[in-house]
Design an enzyme around this catalytic site. Structure first.
Site, PDB file in Angstrom:
ATOM      1  N   GLU A 180       8.230   9.501   8.460  1.00 25.56           N
ATOM      2  CA  GLU A 180       7.863  10.864   8.860  1.00 25.56           C
ATOM      3  C   GLU A 180       8.372  11.908   7.871  1.00 25.56           C
ATOM      4  O   GLU A 180       8.682  13.038   8.235  1.00 25.56           O
ATOM      5  CB  GLU A 180       8.396  11.185  10.263  1.00 25.56           C
ATOM      6  CG  GLU A 180       7.778  10.348  11.363  1.00 25.56           C
ATOM      7  CD  GLU A 180       6.327  10.697  11.641  1.00 25.56           C
ATOM      8  OE1 GLU A 180       5.775  11.555  10.935  1.00 25.56           O
ATOM      9  OE2 GLU A 180       5.744  10.107  12.552  1.00 25.56           O
ATOM     10  N   THR A 184      -0.060   7.604   4.168  1.00 26.06           N
ATOM     11  CA  THR A 184       0.734   7.159   3.026  1.00 26.06           C
ATOM     12  C   THR A 184      -0.027   6.154   2.162  1.00 26.06           C
ATOM     13  O   THR A 184      -0.693   5.260   2.676  1.00 26.06           O
ATOM     14  CB  THR A 184       2.039   6.507   3.516  1.00 26.06           C
ATOM     15  OG1 THR A 184       2.748   7.450   4.314  1.00 26.06           O
ATOM     16  CG2 THR A 184       2.911   6.076   2.359  1.00 26.06           C
ATOM     17  N   GLY A 187       1.308   1.525  10.000  1.00 28.29           N
ATOM     18  CA  GLY A 187       1.650   0.805  11.226  1.00 28.29           C
ATOM     19  C   GLY A 187       0.416   0.397  11.997  1.00 28.29           C
ATOM     20  O   GLY A 187      -0.505   1.193  12.176  1.00 28.29           O
TER      21      GLY A 187
END
Length: 695
Positions: A452, A165, A204
């Site tokens: 997701e 992303t 993350g």
């Protein structure tokens, strides 16, 4: 419970300013209602293959002082992130997870992550990024030369992140802006972030933890763009943990929830990595510098490259059920204890006896079962198709799995948000307290709507798959997707369905209910086909046609596809449990009836177009209420059978002992500075003095 927590509670008990509480037996009294279900059997069938792992992890977390929601609630962000890493490390090495184990037992590391999620979504999300997104990508599109990195990741020698992303691109992965330019002379790739929006964002573990990352970038060879490819690269020095030259790493800051996850951003400036950084199972560069690929179509290659998201999206489905189950455990136990109003001059009654409370909670319990049984199907089907992911990445089975997985993810995450919100409201003001855990569950669930894959975009994958199947029939081929065996190409056949039930008892027929949800699917399918044809007549751009056919059509079609498969699997679960215990099966069958009847009721206008008449629509609504009333007496026993231990649940009002008022008082009195004067007391005095001076 930690020694510190024991001391705090002892201190609170001795120094409490509240009157002494008597033992509240309300929850046990409510448990005495309803049919006596086989709790052990229900639990084992509900958690199926993951039962042993879950029980082992629940036991470990119960004994481990690091798992304490009350302490975590008061922790600053960096301390909470440290705690999450400690929690992972304290459990991980007790489980034998490796590349070899994963090949033999593909659900092993998934069950470990599901176990972590019993405590907190942020905990499992932080680890899933590494153990699933990062490692699965290496396993799926890497080659033998990447095996060492895979093994290092399983041993936690490396900690990975998933750099897909970007600030300016999320769902449209094909248009990410990060570039990887091939330098043939050096046999290296030069990675760059050419614009501010090309920064990898929400990654993350990138903020503080990861030393490795899978980075998705536009591959450029000899000045020609070759589409998005994945590279595995170091981002921090292994020994010093300093950011490597050419890489910029930062923290994305405070979020709506999940502050235990160190989401970060990544930028690259002429960052050189060796050729072996390319995950080159499906595309590679020959020794003479020529780009080679197994796929002529870039979109198909990208879809295969994103195969690492399969288990990640499965985790969203299971995680949504876990959040719902936790929230319902709290809300139903609370509702059995909390007494309000009642008959005139009579005693107060549990609010779970009220029609409104039952209607706002019990249908969510049915949906949780639908998600769980759908999730069991996801897992078993994943095991079946796992060999094809490596050998036949474009197979029909894998395409079908992607389709219903996308639909499941959208349906489950949406159900979860509605459920956690209703549970928060159902317990009133106490639900707004952090000590109830409902705020944490609701905020954590929110991220599932976009993590997701954004739901609005992701559901289109299911829609496209369905349309491709209908196109096969137009060409004279049979449908080759078992989950779409209900598809009817003849709209007149679809419209011919007229149900004949005259009361609620007749409506409770599994064949009839499945016919209704099949009707909904086919009705929406033909409406969507007509909409696409209508838009095609006024536009030659098929992307525009597709985009203008979404609302009320393709979006709804994809969702009902997911609901149908979930209902089908729920019914199989009912048959399985009935074969083992008649009483438990009877209770769970009512939940199945409620799930489908409620699904029909939420689209009652659609059914009134053909399948039902106005009197039958009234029977549907009456049946929803009747089923809620019949299930409610057993609802506490159902959630008890599936509930996490009290300290794992972490809710003062959801404890299994039923002493919610005592636990809420203890939690509040044990908080910091409960009875202290404010540090900003001088400000109050200043305001008073200023006010006096103006009089």
């Amino acid at each position: 419970m930690s020694n510190l927590r024991r001391l705090d509670l002892l201190k609170t008990h001795l120094l409490s300013k509240f009157p002494t509480s008597s033992l509240d037996r309300s929850l046990d009294e409510y448990r005495g209602r309803g049919e006596k279900i086989n709790s052990s059997l229900l639990s084992q069938l509900y958690f199926e293959d993951g039962y042993d792992t879950l029980m082992k992890m629940r036991k470990a977390m119960t004994k481990n002082p690091l798992f304490n929601h009350y302490e975590e609630a008061e922790m600053p962000r960096e301390k909470l992130r440290e705690r999450v890493v400690q929690q992972i490390a304290s459990l991980y090495f007790s489980f034998n997870l490796s590349y070899e184990v994963d090949k033999k037992w593909p659900l092993g590391k998934c069950h470990f992550c599901f176990g972590l999620a019993e405590h907190d979504l942020g905990l499992t999300t932080r680890f899933c990024v590494h153990i699933i997104l990062y490692i699965d990508t290496l396993q799926n599109i890497g080659t033998k030369k990447h095996l060492e990195l895979i093994n290092r990741a399983y041993q936690l020698l490396d900690y990975g992140s998933f750099g897909m992303t970007e600030l300016g691109h999320g769902s449209n992965v094909a248009k990410v802006e990060t570039t990887a330019t091939y330098d043939h002379n050096a046999r290296e790739f030069i990675i760059n972030s050419p614009t501010p929006t090309s920064a990898k964002w929400w990654i993350g573990a990138a903020g503080k933890t990861a030393n490795m990352s899978v980075v998705f970038a536009q591959l450029i060879v000899d000045g020609v763009g070759r589409g998005v490819h994945a590279f595995v690269v170091p981002v921090r020095d292994y020994a010093t943990h300093e950011t490597l030259p050419g890489v910029i790493l930062g923290d994305c800051g405070k979020k709506l929830s999940n502050d235990g996850i160190d989401n970060g951003f990544m930028l690259f400036k002429n960052y050189r990595v060796p050729y072996d950084a390319l995950l080159d199972k499906y595309s590679w560069i020959s020794p003479d510098g020529k780009f080679k690929t197994s796929f002529k179509n870039q979109d198909k290659r990208l879809a295969v490259m994103l195969g690492g998201l399969i288990r990640g999206r499965t985790a969203v489905v299971i995680g949504s059920e876990q959040n719902m189950r936790h929230a319902l455990t709290i809300a139903l136990r609370f509702s059995a204890i909390r007494k309000q109003f009642g008959l005139q001059n009579g005693p107060e009654v549990p609010i779970l006896d009220y029609q409104t409370q039952r209607y706002r909670l019990i249908p969510h319990l049915a949906r949780a079962f639908a998600i769980r049984t759908g999730g069991l199907f996801l897992c078993s089907n994943y095991i079946r198709i796992r060999p094809k992911i490596d050998n036949e990445p474009e197979s029909d089975d894998i395409n079908e799995h992607h389709a219903f997985l996308s639909a499941f993810k959208v349906v489950a995450s949406s159900y979860g948000v509605a459920c956690t919100q209703d549970c928060r409201e159902a317990v009133g003001g106490l639900g707004y307290s952090s000590y109830s855990a409902l705020g944490r569950l609701r905020a954590n669930q929110d991220t599932h709507l976009t993590w997701e894959g954004d739901n609005t975009v992701l559901i289109q994958q299911a829609g496209k798959f369905i349309f491709k199947q209908i196109q096969r029939t137009f060409k004279g081929y049979k449908i080759n997707a078992p989950t779409l065996s209900i598809l009817k190409t003849d709209y007149e056949e679809c419209k011919a369905l007229k149900q004949s039930f005259e009361n609620s008892q007749q409506l409770e027929n599994e064949k009839m209910l499945m016919e209704l949800i099949e009707f909904k699917f086919n009705h929406l399918l033909h409406k969507a086909l007509l909409k696409v044809q209508e838009n095609a007549q006024v536009s030659t751009d098929m992307l525009e046609v597709w985009n203008n056919s979404q609302v009320f059509h393709i979006q709804d079609l994809g969702k009902v596809y997911g609901e149908y498969v979930m209902a089908r699997e729920f019914l199989k679960f009912v048959h399985d449990i009935e074969a083992k215990c008649e009483v438990t099966g009877r209770v769970i069958r009512k939940l199945f009836y409620l799930y489908v009847v409620d699904t029909v009721d939420r689209s009652i206008g659609l059914f009134l177009e053909n399948a039902l008449n106005s009197q039958q629509a009234k029977i549907v609504k009456d049946s929803v209420i009747r089923l809620c009333n019949e299930i409610a007496p057993s609802s506490v026993s159902i959630v008890d059978a599936l509930a996490a231990p009290d300290n794992v649940l972490g809710s003062a009002i959801g404890n299994s002992d039923g002493q919610m008022y005592t636990h809420m008082i203890e939690s509040v009195e044990n908080g910091p500075n409960v009875y202290e004067k404010p540090e900003w007391l001088p400000l109050i005095h200043q305001i008073r003095e200023a006010s006096k001076s103006k009089q």
